[in-house]
Motif scaffolding. Structure first.
Motif, PDB file in Angstrom:
ATOM      1  N   GLY A  49      55.911  28.047  43.675  1.00 43.10           N
ATOM      2  CA  GLY A  49      56.468  29.042  42.772  1.00 43.10           C
ATOM      3  C   GLY A  49      55.856  30.403  43.013  1.00 43.10           C
ATOM      4  O   GLY A  49      55.675  31.199  42.084  1.00 43.10           O
ATOM      5  N   THR A  50      55.548  30.700  44.270  1.00 47.88           N
ATOM      6  CA  THR A  50      54.835  31.935  44.614  1.00 47.88           C
ATOM      7  C   THR A  50      55.646  32.836  45.549  1.00 47.88           C
ATOM      8  O   THR A  50      55.116  33.836  46.049  1.00 47.88           O
ATOM      9  CB  THR A  50      53.483  31.594  45.268  1.00 47.88           C
ATOM     10  N   GLY A  51      56.904  32.488  45.813  1.00 46.50           N
ATOM     11  CA  GLY A  51      57.806  33.361  46.547  1.00 46.50           C
ATOM     12  C   GLY A  51      57.338  33.711  47.947  1.00 46.50           C
ATOM     13  O   GLY A  51      56.679  32.929  48.623  1.00 46.50           O
ATOM     14  N   GLU A  52      57.691  34.922  48.368  1.00 47.86           N
ATOM     15  CA  GLU A  52      57.367  35.371  49.715  1.00 47.86           C
ATOM     16  C   GLU A  52      55.863  35.492  49.931  1.00 47.86           C
ATOM     17  O   GLU A  52      55.365  35.229  51.024  1.00 47.86           O
ATOM     18  CB  GLU A  52      58.048  36.716  50.000  1.00 47.86           C
ATOM     19  N   ARG A  53      55.145  35.875  48.886  1.00 50.98           N
ATOM     20  CA  ARG A  53      53.691  35.966  49.038  1.00 50.98           C
ATOM     21  C   ARG A  53      53.112  34.580  49.340  1.00 50.98           C
ATOM     22  O   ARG A  53      52.211  34.448  50.168  1.00 50.98           O
ATOM     23  CB  ARG A  53      53.044  36.542  47.784  1.00 50.98           C
ATOM     24  N   GLY A  54      53.636  33.563  48.682  1.00 53.85           N
ATOM     25  CA  GLY A  54      53.144  32.217  48.936  1.00 53.85           C
ATOM     26  C   GLY A  54      53.373  31.779  50.368  1.00 53.85           C
ATOM     27  O   GLY A  54      52.487  31.179  51.007  1.00 53.85           O
ATOM     28  N   LEU A  55      54.551  32.092  50.911  1.00 48.64           N
ATOM     29  CA  LEU A  55      54.827  31.767  52.305  1.00 48.64           C
ATOM     30  C   LEU A  55      53.892  32.542  53.236  1.00 48.64           C
ATOM     31  O   LEU A  55      53.366  31.986  54.212  1.00 48.64           O
ATOM     32  CB  LEU A  55      56.286  32.088  52.637  1.00 48.64           C
ATOM     33  N   ALA A  56      53.678  33.800  52.927  1.00 46.47           N
ATOM     34  CA  ALA A  56      52.777  34.611  53.752  1.00 46.47           C
ATOM     35  C   ALA A  56      51.358  34.054  53.710  1.00 46.47           C
ATOM     36  O   ALA A  56      50.659  34.004  54.734  1.00 46.47           O
ATOM     37  CB  ALA A  56      52.794  36.060  53.280  1.00 46.47           C
TER      38      ALA A  56
ATOM     39  N   GLU B 209      50.723  29.982  40.560  1.00 50.47           N
ATOM     40  CA  GLU B 209      49.569  30.850  40.735  1.00 50.47           C
ATOM     41  C   GLU B 209      49.362  31.102  42.224  1.00 50.47           C
ATOM     42  O   GLU B 209      49.612  30.227  43.050  1.00 50.47           O
ATOM     43  CB  GLU B 209      48.306  30.231  40.121  1.00 50.47           C
ATOM     44  N   ASN B 210      48.897  32.297  42.549  1.00 49.04           N
ATOM     45  CA  ASN B 210      48.661  32.646  43.947  1.00 49.04           C
ATOM     46  C   ASN B 210      47.292  32.157  44.414  1.00 49.04           C
ATOM     47  O   ASN B 210      46.334  32.080  43.636  1.00 49.04           O
ATOM     48  CB  ASN B 210      48.742  34.163  44.135  1.00 49.04           C
ATOM     49  N   LEU B 211      47.220  31.833  45.691  1.00 52.28           N
ATOM     50  CA  LEU B 211      45.956  31.408  46.284  1.00 52.28           C
ATOM     51  C   LEU B 211      44.941  32.549  46.283  1.00 52.28           C
ATOM     52  O   LEU B 211      45.304  33.704  46.567  1.00 52.28           O
ATOM     53  CB  LEU B 211      46.179  30.951  47.724  1.00 52.28           C
ATOM     54  N   PRO B 212      43.679  32.261  45.987  1.00 58.92           N
ATOM     55  CA  PRO B 212      42.619  33.272  46.168  1.00 58.92           C
ATOM     56  C   PRO B 212      42.267  33.325  47.656  1.00 58.92           C
ATOM     57  O   PRO B 212      41.359  32.640  48.129  1.00 58.92           O
ATOM     58  CB  PRO B 212      41.474  32.731  45.320  1.00 58.92           C
ATOM     59  N   MET B 213      42.988  34.123  48.412  1.00 56.65           N
ATOM     60  CA  MET B 213      42.958  34.039  49.863  1.00 56.65           C
ATOM     61  C   MET B 213      41.587  34.349  50.469  1.00 56.65           C
ATOM     62  O   MET B 213      41.185  33.734  51.458  1.00 56.65           O
ATOM     63  CB  MET B 213      44.026  34.951  50.466  1.00 56.65           C
ATOM     64  N   GLU B 214      40.854  35.287  49.898  1.00 55.44           N
ATOM     65  CA  GLU B 214      39.541  35.589  50.471  1.00 55.44           C
ATOM     66  C   GLU B 214      38.639  34.359  50.404  1.00 55.44           C
ATOM     67  O   GLU B 214      37.980  33.996  51.389  1.00 55.44           O
ATOM     68  CB  GLU B 214      38.900  36.765  49.740  1.00 55.44           C
ATOM     69  N   ARG B 215      38.616  33.699  49.241  1.00 54.77           N
ATOM     70  CA  ARG B 215      37.782  32.509  49.103  1.00 54.77           C
ATOM     71  C   ARG B 215      38.300  31.377  49.989  1.00 54.77           C
ATOM     72  O   ARG B 215      37.520  30.647  50.603  1.00 54.77           O
ATOM     73  CB  ARG B 215      37.733  32.062  47.636  1.00 54.77           C
ATOM     74  N   LEU B 216      39.639  31.227  50.049  1.00 53.94           N
ATOM     75  CA  LEU B 216      40.204  30.157  50.865  1.00 53.94           C
ATOM     76  C   LEU B 216      39.864  30.345  52.338  1.00 53.94           C
ATOM     77  O   LEU B 216      39.422  29.412  53.020  1.00 53.94           O
ATOM     78  CB  LEU B 216      41.719  30.093  50.678  1.00 53.94           C
ATOM     79  N   LEU B 217      40.048  31.550  52.854  1.00 53.80           N
ATOM     80  CA  LEU B 217      39.789  31.781  54.278  1.00 53.80           C
ATOM     81  C   LEU B 217      38.299  31.669  54.604  1.00 53.80           C
ATOM     82  O   LEU B 217      37.927  31.201  55.687  1.00 53.80           O
ATOM     83  CB  LEU B 217      40.336  33.139  54.698  1.00 53.80           C
ATOM     84  N   ASN B 218      37.436  32.061  53.667  1.00 51.82           N
ATOM     85  CA  ASN B 218      36.005  31.828  53.860  1.00 51.82           C
ATOM     86  C   ASN B 218      35.715  30.328  53.904  1.00 51.82           C
ATOM     87  O   ASN B 218      34.875  29.868  54.696  1.00 51.82           O
ATOM     88  CB  ASN B 218      35.196  32.484  52.744  1.00 51.82           C
TER      89      ASN B 218
ATOM     90  N   CYS C 138      60.372  23.214  46.301  1.00 55.04           N
ATOM     91  CA  CYS C 138      59.198  22.797  47.066  1.00 55.04           C
ATOM     92  C   CYS C 138      58.287  23.985  47.357  1.00 55.04           C
ATOM     93  O   CYS C 138      58.742  25.121  47.505  1.00 55.04           O
ATOM     94  CB  CYS C 138      59.603  22.085  48.346  1.00 55.04           C
ATOM     95  N   ALA C 139      57.000  23.693  47.467  1.00 52.44           N
ATOM     96  CA  ALA C 139      55.985  24.726  47.623  1.00 52.44           C
ATOM     97  C   ALA C 139      56.009  25.336  49.019  1.00 52.44           C
ATOM     98  O   ALA C 139      56.525  24.749  49.974  1.00 52.44           O
ATOM     99  CB  ALA C 139      54.609  24.129  47.340  1.00 52.44           C
ATOM    100  N   ALA C 140      55.384  26.508  49.127  1.00 53.06           N
ATOM    101  CA  ALA C 140      55.314  27.210  50.412  1.00 53.06           C
ATOM    102  C   ALA C 140      54.689  26.348  51.514  1.00 53.06           C
ATOM    103  O   ALA C 140      55.208  26.326  52.639  1.00 53.06           O
ATOM    104  CB  ALA C 140      54.533  28.516  50.232  1.00 53.06           C
ATOM    105  N   PRO C 141      53.591  25.626  51.260  1.00 53.41           N
ATOM    106  CA  PRO C 141      53.026  24.806  52.342  1.00 53.41           C
ATOM    107  C   PRO C 141      53.995  23.743  52.853  1.00 53.41           C
ATOM    108  O   PRO C 141      54.003  23.457  54.058  1.00 53.41           O
ATOM    109  CB  PRO C 141      51.798  24.163  51.685  1.00 53.41           C
ATOM    110  N   VAL C 142      54.796  23.170  51.981  1.00 54.89           N
ATOM    111  CA  VAL C 142      55.783  22.184  52.413  1.00 54.89           C
ATOM    112  C   VAL C 142      56.783  22.827  53.371  1.00 54.89           C
ATOM    113  O   VAL C 142      57.113  22.270  54.427  1.00 54.89           O
ATOM    114  CB  VAL C 142      56.503  21.568  51.201  1.00 54.89           C
ATOM    115  N   GLN C 143      57.257  24.012  53.015  1.00 55.74           N
ATOM    116  CA  GLN C 143      58.216  24.705  53.875  1.00 55.74           C
ATOM    117  C   GLN C 143      57.600  25.032  55.246  1.00 55.74           C
ATOM    118  O   GLN C 143      58.254  24.879  56.283  1.00 55.74           O
ATOM    119  CB  GLN C 143      58.680  25.986  53.191  1.00 55.74           C
TER     120      GLN C 143
END
Length: 409
Positions: A87-94, A124-133, A57-62
């Motif tokens: 499938g993004t490990g600890e970075r995905g949870l962060a 794939e990892n989230l593009p966090m700068e764009r997401l947070l904007n 299961c994905a990080a958001p589910v957890q």
């Protein structure tokens, strides 16, 4: 295009008192599309959820499961499309936690009061700068979006937004129920690659809502399948804001409880069926009903064996009444002591097989006439007991392969 699905109009989707909506175009994956959604919930809202059983299961589910377990009182939801953060490990949870923290800081909440959801490409990892904007923009626009905006903002390979809404007289007044869903492929029960959000202004206790959400999921989103693949991000959420004073469900035994429960279930079923109708490349909407099973598990095994069979699904696409494929699926469904001489098979109203063999009055043109229809019902009677179940599925077309082959491009 979806099979017999009428795209909802914004004016048909009733606002739910206690829910504010805001969206953004953050270019998570593609430009110029709504891809971030924030929902702010009134204080005192009950929130319950059901999630994928996929062990990957994905990080958001957890994070959602942890935040619901914390029982701090959920006050906001944030959803992005374009990237599943799976499938993004600890970075995905962060990243998921950083997203909830961002929403919380903007709304004056604790992070545990925010649920986070993602859908899209896995690994794939989230593009966090764009997401947070995008979160900044969505929060700034809270109260300006409608439920059609919400339905559009959570789409991936969906061809149309999916939403449903009703108002019902109940108790001392009126109750509103409005919901949205997304999903078109990688759909299988427990749950499907789908997101579903259902909101009502009725007052429902947390304990009752948690029970109802599981039961409603089992009767709706856990009864759809397109391709048999259980995804990593599936989530179904029900929110009860309590802003309507018409009813107050605390035990589930109140006189209005049954009507409210059935109304919520009916809306969830419409949202689940909309996913099937918009299944990737679908040209047929197929209802598979199995009756006379010895228990619920038997009924489900047979229904899903039929619904998942590539040979059955391609026959439906071709409108080919090659109905022996259905009987073969019944036979390999896993009932070891199945008596084939008790099997009855119906295609629509046509009695195709009787007592395990071809019905003497069945004619190929009868089956062909049913197979040519856009909506088809397959009914199997096992002759083993009184249990039954229904599953909704699609055919397999050339477009299904093309859509999934091109998905990441």
């Amino acid at each position: 295009m979806p099979v017999n699905y009428q795209v909802p109009q914004a004016q048909q989707l009733h606002p739910v008192p206690g829910v504010e909506l805001g969206y953004a175009m953050a270019h998570i994956r593609k430009p110029n599309r709504k891809d971030v959604l924030v929902m702010r919930l009134a204080e005192g809202t009950s929130v319950a959820g059901v999630f994928t059983t996929n062990r990957f299961c994905a990080a958001p589910v957890q994070v959602c499961q942890a935040h619901l377990a914390a029982a701090q009182g959920v006050r906001a939801l944030v959803i992005n499309t374009g990237c599943a953060n799976a499938g993004t490990g600890e970075r995905g949870l962060a990243d998921a936690r950083a997203t909830t923290a961002k929403v919380a800081s903007l709304l004056g909440l604790s992070a545990e009061q925010v649920l986070v959801f993602s859908t899209g490409v896995i690994l794939e990892n989230l593009p966090m700068e764009r997401l947070l904007n995008g979160v900044d923009q969505a929060v700034a626009g809270l109260g300006q979006a409608d439920w059609l905006d919400a339905a559009t903002a959570i789409m991936t390979t969906d061809t149309v937004p999916k939403a449903s809404s009703i108002r019902i007289p109940l108790g001392q007044g009126e109750v509103t129920i409005t919901g949205v869903s997304k999903g078109a492929g990688m759909i299988r029960p427990n749950m499907a690659t789908m997101l579903g959000y259902l909101a009502t202004d009725a007052a429902i206790s947390q304990a009752v809502l948690s029970q109802w959400t599981r039961s409603i999921a089992d009767a709706s989103f856990n009864r759809i399948t397109i391709d048999g693949d259980t995804s990593t991000n599936d989530s179904f959420i029900i929110m009860a804001t309590g802003q309507s004073k018409a009813v107050n469900i605390q035990t589930g035994q109140e006189p209005e409880a049954k009507v409210l429960y059935e109304s919520l279930k009916a809306q969830a079923t419409l949202l689940a069926q909309a996913i099937v109708r918009d299944g990737e490349g679908a040209t047929k909407f197929i209802t598979v009903t199995v009756e006379g099973a010895g228990n619920d598990d038997e009924a489900a095994k047979v229904a899903y064996a039929i619904a998942h069979s590539p040979l059955v699904k391609t026959a439906f696409f071709a409108s080919d009444p090659n109905l022996g494929r259905i009987l073969a699926a019944v036979g390999y469904a896993g009932i070891t002591d199945l008596d084939q001489t008790r099997i009855q098979l119906y295609l629509g109203d046509v009695h195709v097989a009787r007592d395990g063999g071809r019905h003497p009055d069945y004619r190929e043109e009868q089956g062909q006439a049913v197979m040519n229809q856009a909506e088809i019902t397959v009914r199997v009677q096992l002759g083993r007991g009184q249990h039954a179940t229904t599953v909704w599925t699609t055919d397999f077309s050339h477009d299904y392969v093309s859509i999934n082959a091109d998905y990441r491009s």
